[in-house]
Enzyme design. Structure first.
Site, short mmCIF file in Angstrom:
data_model
loop_
_atom_site.label_atom_id
_atom_site.label_comp_id
_atom_site.label_asym_id
_atom_site.label_seq_id
_atom_site.Cartn_x
_atom_site.Cartn_y
_atom_site.Cartn_z
N THR A 12 -41.08 -2.38 37.18
CA THR A 12 -41.08 -1.28 36.21
C THR A 12 -39.65 -0.79 36.09
O THR A 12 -38.98 -0.56 37.09
CB THR A 12 -41.99 -0.13 36.68
OG1 THR A 12 -43.34 -0.59 36.78
CG2 THR A 12 -41.95 1.03 35.70
N ILE A 54 -40.51 3.86 41.76
CA ILE A 54 -41.17 3.13 40.69
C ILE A 54 -41.20 1.66 41.13
O ILE A 54 -40.37 1.23 41.92
CB ILE A 54 -40.49 3.31 39.31
CG1 ILE A 54 -39.01 2.93 39.36
CG2 ILE A 54 -40.67 4.72 38.81
CD1 ILE A 54 -38.31 3.09 38.02
N ASP A 55 -42.19 0.93 40.64
CA ASP A 55 -42.40 -0.44 41.10
C ASP A 55 -41.21 -1.34 40.77
O ASP A 55 -40.46 -1.08 39.83
CB ASP A 55 -43.67 -1.02 40.46
CG ASP A 55 -44.92 -0.27 40.85
OD1 ASP A 55 -44.93 0.35 41.92
OD2 ASP A 55 -45.89 -0.29 40.06
N LYS A 56 -41.10 -2.41 41.52
CA LYS A 56 -40.02 -3.37 41.33
C LYS A 56 -39.88 -3.81 39.87
O LYS A 56 -38.79 -3.83 39.31
CB LYS A 56 -40.26 -4.60 42.22
CG LYS A 56 -39.27 -5.74 41.99
CD LYS A 56 -39.71 -7.00 42.72
CE LYS A 56 -38.83 -8.19 42.32
NZ LYS A 56 -39.32 -9.46 42.88
N ARG A 94 -50.81 1.42 36.21
CA ARG A 94 -51.32 0.04 36.16
C ARG A 94 -52.80 -0.01 36.53
O ARG A 94 -53.60 -0.69 35.88
CB ARG A 94 -50.50 -0.84 37.09
CG ARG A 94 -49.02 -0.90 36.71
CD ARG A 94 -48.15 -1.43 37.82
NE ARG A 94 -48.43 -2.84 38.10
CZ ARG A 94 -47.92 -3.50 39.12
NH1 ARG A 94 -47.12 -2.89 39.99
NH2 ARG A 94 -48.22 -4.78 39.29
#
Length: 302
Positions: A139, A135-137, A236
Protein backbone atom coordinates in the site's frame (compact mmCIF):
# COMPACT_ATOMS: atom_id res chain seq x y z
CA UNK A 1 2.34 -9.86 32.59
CA UNK A 2 -0.80 -10.40 30.53
CA UNK A 3 -3.67 -12.55 31.81
CA UNK A 4 -6.81 -13.94 30.18
CA UNK A 5 -9.68 -16.02 31.59
CA UNK A 6 -11.09 -18.61 29.19
CA UNK A 7 -14.73 -18.16 28.23
CA UNK A 8 -17.05 -20.84 26.89
CA UNK A 9 -16.43 -19.87 23.24
CA UNK A 10 -12.76 -20.90 23.60
CA UNK A 11 -13.38 -24.08 25.60
CA UNK A 12 -11.12 -26.93 24.41
CA UNK A 13 -8.97 -24.65 22.19
CA UNK A 14 -5.25 -25.38 21.75
CA UNK A 15 -3.21 -23.06 23.95
CA UNK A 16 -0.66 -22.11 21.26
CA UNK A 17 -3.30 -21.11 18.69
CA UNK A 18 -5.35 -19.26 21.32
CA UNK A 19 -2.45 -17.19 22.66
CA UNK A 20 -1.63 -16.11 19.07
CA UNK A 21 -5.20 -14.79 18.77
CA UNK A 22 -5.31 -13.20 22.22
CA UNK A 23 -1.91 -11.55 21.89
CA UNK A 24 -2.60 -10.21 18.39
CA UNK A 25 1.06 -9.53 17.48
CA UNK A 26 3.04 -12.72 18.13
CA UNK A 27 3.50 -15.51 15.59
CA UNK A 28 2.70 -19.11 16.43
CA UNK A 29 6.43 -19.91 16.39
CA UNK A 30 7.07 -17.23 19.02
CA UNK A 31 4.20 -18.46 21.19
CA UNK A 32 5.37 -22.08 21.02
CA UNK A 33 8.85 -20.96 22.09
CA UNK A 34 7.34 -19.03 25.01
CA UNK A 35 5.37 -22.11 26.05
CA UNK A 36 8.50 -24.26 25.87
CA UNK A 37 10.38 -21.73 28.04
CA UNK A 38 7.57 -21.58 30.62
CA UNK A 39 6.57 -18.00 29.81
CA UNK A 40 2.97 -19.15 29.23
CA UNK A 41 1.20 -20.90 32.10
CA UNK A 42 -2.32 -22.13 32.71
CA UNK A 43 -3.61 -21.88 36.29
CA UNK A 44 -0.03 -21.38 37.45
CA UNK A 45 1.33 -24.53 35.80
CA UNK A 46 3.59 -25.04 32.81
CA UNK A 47 1.90 -26.74 29.84
CA UNK A 48 2.69 -28.02 26.35
CA UNK A 49 1.78 -26.34 23.07
CA UNK A 50 -1.04 -28.81 22.35
CA UNK A 51 -2.70 -28.32 25.77
CA UNK A 52 -6.47 -27.83 25.52
CA UNK A 53 -7.85 -25.07 27.73
CA UNK A 54 -11.08 -25.32 29.68
CA UNK A 55 -13.72 -22.72 30.53
CA UNK A 56 -12.56 -20.71 33.54
CA UNK A 57 -8.84 -21.45 33.06
CA UNK A 58 -6.52 -18.53 33.73
CA UNK A 59 -3.73 -17.98 31.17
CA UNK A 60 -0.70 -15.96 32.23
CA UNK A 61 1.94 -14.67 29.81
CA UNK A 62 5.19 -13.11 30.94
CA UNK A 63 6.45 -11.94 27.58
CA UNK A 64 10.26 -12.15 27.27
CA UNK A 65 12.15 -9.00 26.38
CA UNK A 66 12.69 -8.87 22.60
CA UNK A 67 16.15 -9.68 21.37
CA UNK A 68 18.15 -6.62 20.46
CA UNK A 69 18.65 -6.32 16.71
CA UNK A 70 21.06 -3.77 15.33
CA UNK A 71 19.05 -1.81 12.77
CA UNK A 72 21.39 0.11 10.50
CA UNK A 73 20.63 3.52 8.95
CA UNK A 74 20.51 3.25 5.16
CA UNK A 75 20.69 5.98 2.52
CA UNK A 76 17.35 5.28 0.88
CA UNK A 77 15.51 8.14 -0.90
CA UNK A 78 12.47 9.40 1.00
CA UNK A 79 9.54 11.44 -0.33
CA UNK A 80 9.27 13.80 2.65
CA UNK A 81 5.96 15.68 2.64
CA UNK A 82 6.53 17.53 5.94
CA UNK A 83 9.17 17.61 8.64
CA UNK A 84 9.96 19.54 11.83
CA UNK A 85 11.63 18.80 15.18
CA UNK A 86 8.73 16.62 16.36
CA UNK A 87 7.23 14.78 13.42
CA UNK A 88 7.97 13.68 9.88
CA UNK A 89 5.36 12.77 7.24
CA UNK A 90 6.49 10.68 4.28
CA UNK A 91 4.81 9.37 1.15
CA UNK A 92 5.79 5.68 1.27
CA UNK A 93 6.20 3.93 -2.08
CA UNK A 94 4.49 0.63 -2.80
CA UNK A 95 6.78 -2.31 -2.04
CA UNK A 96 8.56 -0.76 0.96
CA UNK A 97 8.20 -2.52 4.33
CA UNK A 98 7.57 -0.04 7.17
CA UNK A 99 9.69 -1.56 9.93
CA UNK A 100 12.22 -4.40 10.24
CA UNK A 101 10.95 -7.92 10.89
CA UNK A 102 12.36 -11.42 10.30
CA UNK A 103 13.37 -11.51 6.64
CA UNK A 104 13.28 -7.72 6.31
CA UNK A 105 16.06 -6.19 8.41
CA UNK A 106 17.16 -3.78 5.68
CA UNK A 107 15.53 -1.64 3.01
CA UNK A 108 12.66 -0.65 5.30
CA UNK A 109 11.20 2.78 6.01
CA UNK A 110 12.79 2.67 9.47
CA UNK A 111 16.25 2.11 7.94
CA UNK A 112 15.66 5.14 5.73
CA UNK A 113 14.32 7.28 8.60
CA UNK A 114 17.30 6.45 10.81
CA UNK A 115 19.60 7.78 8.11
CA UNK A 116 17.48 10.85 7.36
CA UNK A 117 16.64 11.94 10.93
CA UNK A 118 18.99 12.73 13.79
CA UNK A 119 16.62 11.09 16.23
CA UNK A 120 13.38 9.09 16.46
CA UNK A 121 11.19 8.27 19.45
CA UNK A 122 12.20 5.18 21.39
CA UNK A 123 8.77 4.13 22.67
CA UNK A 124 8.43 1.20 20.26
CA UNK A 125 11.99 -0.03 20.85
CA UNK A 126 14.83 -0.61 18.43
CA UNK A 127 12.75 -2.41 15.80
CA UNK A 128 10.09 0.27 15.32
CA UNK A 129 11.65 3.60 16.35
CA UNK A 130 9.31 6.50 15.67
CA UNK A 131 6.61 4.33 14.10
CA UNK A 132 3.18 5.45 15.32
CA UNK A 133 1.07 3.60 12.74
CA UNK A 134 1.72 1.36 9.75
CA UNK A 135 0.54 0.82 6.21
CA UNK A 136 1.03 -2.47 4.38
CA UNK A 137 4.09 -3.15 2.25
CA UNK A 138 2.16 -2.96 -1.03
CA UNK A 139 0.00 0.00 0.00
CA UNK A 140 1.45 3.38 -0.95
CA UNK A 141 0.88 6.72 0.71
CA UNK A 142 1.17 8.92 3.77
CA UNK A 143 2.60 7.81 7.07
CA UNK A 144 3.75 9.84 10.09
CA UNK A 145 6.66 9.08 12.41
CA UNK A 146 7.55 10.69 15.74
CA UNK A 147 10.96 12.18 16.43
CA UNK A 148 10.65 12.16 20.22
CA UNK A 149 8.68 10.37 22.93
CA UNK A 150 6.38 13.33 23.67
CA UNK A 151 5.31 13.49 20.02
CA UNK A 152 4.87 9.72 19.90
CA UNK A 153 2.60 9.65 22.97
CA UNK A 154 0.51 12.55 21.62
CA UNK A 155 0.04 11.04 18.15
CA UNK A 156 -0.73 7.60 19.61
CA UNK A 157 -3.42 9.10 21.84
CA UNK A 158 -4.96 10.80 18.81
CA UNK A 159 -5.11 7.49 16.96
CA UNK A 160 -6.71 5.82 19.98
CA UNK A 161 -9.23 8.66 20.31
CA UNK A 162 -10.08 8.28 16.59
CA UNK A 163 -9.36 11.93 15.85
CA UNK A 164 -6.61 11.25 13.31
CA UNK A 165 -7.86 11.67 9.73
CA UNK A 166 -6.85 8.81 7.42
CA UNK A 167 -8.35 8.61 3.94
CA UNK A 168 -7.45 6.07 1.27
CA UNK A 169 -8.21 5.71 -2.41
CA UNK A 170 -8.95 2.19 -3.70
CA UNK A 171 -10.01 0.42 -6.87
CA UNK A 172 -12.30 -2.48 -5.96
CA UNK A 173 -13.89 -5.34 -7.87
CA UNK A 174 -17.54 -5.02 -8.84
CA UNK A 175 -19.91 -2.09 -9.31
CA UNK A 176 -21.00 -0.61 -5.97
CA UNK A 177 -24.62 0.46 -6.22
CA UNK A 178 -24.81 3.07 -3.42
CA UNK A 179 -23.05 6.43 -3.14
CA UNK A 180 -21.65 5.89 0.35
CA UNK A 181 -21.62 3.39 3.18
CA UNK A 182 -20.12 2.18 6.44
CA UNK A 183 -18.65 -1.26 7.07
CA UNK A 184 -18.91 -2.02 10.79
CA UNK A 185 -17.57 -5.54 11.28
CA UNK A 186 -15.06 -6.85 13.88
CA UNK A 187 -11.69 -8.13 12.66
CA UNK A 188 -9.53 -10.89 14.12
CA UNK A 189 -7.15 -13.60 13.03
CA UNK A 190 -8.56 -15.91 10.33
CA UNK A 191 -9.22 -19.26 12.00
CA UNK A 192 -8.41 -21.22 8.83
CA UNK A 193 -5.34 -19.27 7.68
CA UNK A 194 -3.12 -17.76 10.39
CA UNK A 195 -1.44 -15.45 7.86
CA UNK A 196 -4.73 -13.63 7.18
CA UNK A 197 -7.23 -11.50 9.05
CA UNK A 198 -10.99 -11.92 8.74
CA UNK A 199 -14.33 -10.58 9.87
CA UNK A 200 -15.06 -12.72 12.91
CA UNK A 201 -16.55 -12.52 16.40
CA UNK A 202 -13.87 -14.83 17.83
CA UNK A 203 -11.03 -12.95 19.56
CA UNK A 204 -11.69 -9.89 17.41
CA UNK A 205 -11.66 -6.14 17.84
CA UNK A 206 -14.18 -3.55 16.56
CA UNK A 207 -13.41 -2.23 13.07
CA UNK A 208 -15.22 0.55 11.18
CA UNK A 209 -14.55 1.76 7.63
CA UNK A 210 -16.55 4.54 5.94
CA UNK A 211 -16.51 4.90 2.16
CA UNK A 212 -17.72 7.21 -0.61
CA UNK A 213 -18.19 6.02 -4.19
CA UNK A 214 -16.16 8.20 -6.57
CA UNK A 215 -16.61 6.42 -9.93
CA UNK A 216 -17.92 3.18 -11.38
CA UNK A 217 -16.62 1.28 -14.39
CA UNK A 218 -17.69 -1.85 -16.22
CA UNK A 219 -16.44 -4.30 -13.57
CA UNK A 220 -14.78 -2.06 -10.97
CA UNK A 221 -15.44 0.86 -8.64
CA UNK A 222 -13.23 3.68 -7.37
CA UNK A 223 -13.78 4.64 -3.74
CA UNK A 224 -12.53 6.92 -1.00
CA UNK A 225 -12.25 5.11 2.34
CA UNK A 226 -11.95 6.69 5.76
CA UNK A 227 -10.70 4.69 8.71
CA UNK A 228 -12.43 5.10 12.06
CA UNK A 229 -10.30 2.29 13.50
CA UNK A 230 -6.96 0.94 12.32
CA UNK A 231 -6.93 -2.85 12.38
CA UNK A 232 -4.42 -4.93 10.45
CA UNK A 233 -5.44 -5.12 6.75
CA UNK A 234 -8.72 -3.38 7.70
CA UNK A 235 -9.76 -1.92 4.32
CA UNK A 236 -8.65 -5.05 2.47
CA UNK A 237 -10.60 -7.35 4.82
CA UNK A 238 -13.70 -5.16 4.94
CA UNK A 239 -14.09 -4.81 1.17
CA UNK A 240 -13.51 -8.52 0.70
CA UNK A 241 -16.25 -9.08 3.32
CA UNK A 242 -18.79 -7.07 1.27
CA UNK A 243 -17.75 -8.93 -1.92
CA UNK A 244 -15.83 -5.99 -3.39
CA UNK A 245 -12.18 -7.01 -2.80
CA UNK A 246 -9.39 -4.56 -3.62
CA UNK A 247 -8.08 -4.99 -7.17
CA UNK A 248 -4.67 -6.66 -7.29
CA UNK A 249 -4.83 -7.84 -3.67
CA UNK A 250 -2.79 -11.08 -3.58
CA UNK A 251 -4.07 -12.10 -0.14
CA UNK A 252 -7.77 -11.23 -0.13
CA UNK A 253 -8.69 -10.70 -3.79
CA UNK A 254 -9.40 -12.98 -6.76
CA UNK A 255 -6.64 -14.22 -9.06
CA UNK A 256 -8.29 -12.65 -12.08
CA UNK A 257 -7.80 -8.93 -11.53
CA UNK A 258 -6.21 -5.77 -12.90
CA UNK A 259 -2.59 -5.82 -14.03
CA UNK A 260 -1.05 -4.29 -10.91
CA UNK A 261 1.59 -5.54 -8.49
CA UNK A 262 -0.14 -5.65 -5.12
CA UNK A 263 -3.39 -4.04 -4.02
CA UNK A 264 -4.67 -0.84 -5.67
CA UNK A 265 -4.79 1.01 -2.37
CA UNK A 266 -3.24 4.38 -1.54
CA UNK A 267 -3.16 6.36 1.74
CA UNK A 268 -4.04 9.73 0.22
CA UNK A 269 -4.87 11.98 3.18
CA UNK A 270 -3.42 12.24 6.69
CA UNK A 271 -4.58 14.74 9.30
CA UNK A 272 -3.61 15.21 12.95
CA UNK A 273 -3.06 17.83 15.64
CA UNK A 274 0.57 18.89 15.98
CA UNK A 275 1.98 17.48 19.25
CA UNK A 276 3.74 20.73 20.21
CA UNK A 277 1.79 23.62 18.67
CA UNK A 278 -1.72 22.17 18.68
CA UNK A 279 -2.10 23.24 15.05
CA UNK A 280 -4.36 21.18 12.78
CA UNK A 281 -2.13 19.53 10.18
CA UNK A 282 -3.48 17.96 6.97
CA UNK A 283 -1.51 16.44 4.09
CA UNK A 284 -2.40 14.84 0.78
CA UNK A 285 -0.43 12.72 -1.68
CA UNK A 286 -1.84 11.98 -5.15
CA UNK A 287 -2.29 8.36 -6.16
CA UNK A 288 0.90 6.91 -7.68
CA UNK A 289 1.36 6.86 -11.49
CA UNK A 290 0.68 3.10 -11.75
CA UNK A 291 -2.73 3.50 -10.12
CA UNK A 292 -3.53 6.65 -12.11
CA UNK A 293 -2.75 4.75 -15.32
CA UNK A 294 -5.16 1.97 -14.29
CA UNK A 295 -7.90 4.53 -13.69
CA UNK A 296 -7.28 6.06 -17.11
CA UNK A 297 -7.56 2.63 -18.75
CA UNK A 298 -10.82 1.90 -16.89
CA UNK A 299 -12.25 5.28 -17.91
CA UNK A 300 -11.26 4.75 -21.55
CA UNK A 301 -12.95 1.32 -21.60
CA UNK A 302 -16.03 2.69 -19.91
Amino acid sequence: MQTWVITEENHNARIDKLVVDLHGQASRTHVQRWIQDGAVQVNGSQIKANHKVQTGDRIELIEPEPEEVNIEPEEIPLDVVYEDEDVIVVNKPKGMVVHPAPGHYSGTLVNALLYHCNDLSGINGTIRPGIVHRIDKDTSGLLMAAKNDHAHEHLSKELKAKTTERQYKAIVHGVISHSKGTIDAPIGRDQKDRQKMAVTHVNSRPAITHFILEETFEEYSYVTCELETGRTHQIRVHFNYIDHPIAGDPKYGPKKTLAIAGQALHAETLGFTHPRTGEAMRFQAPVPPEMEELLKELRDKH
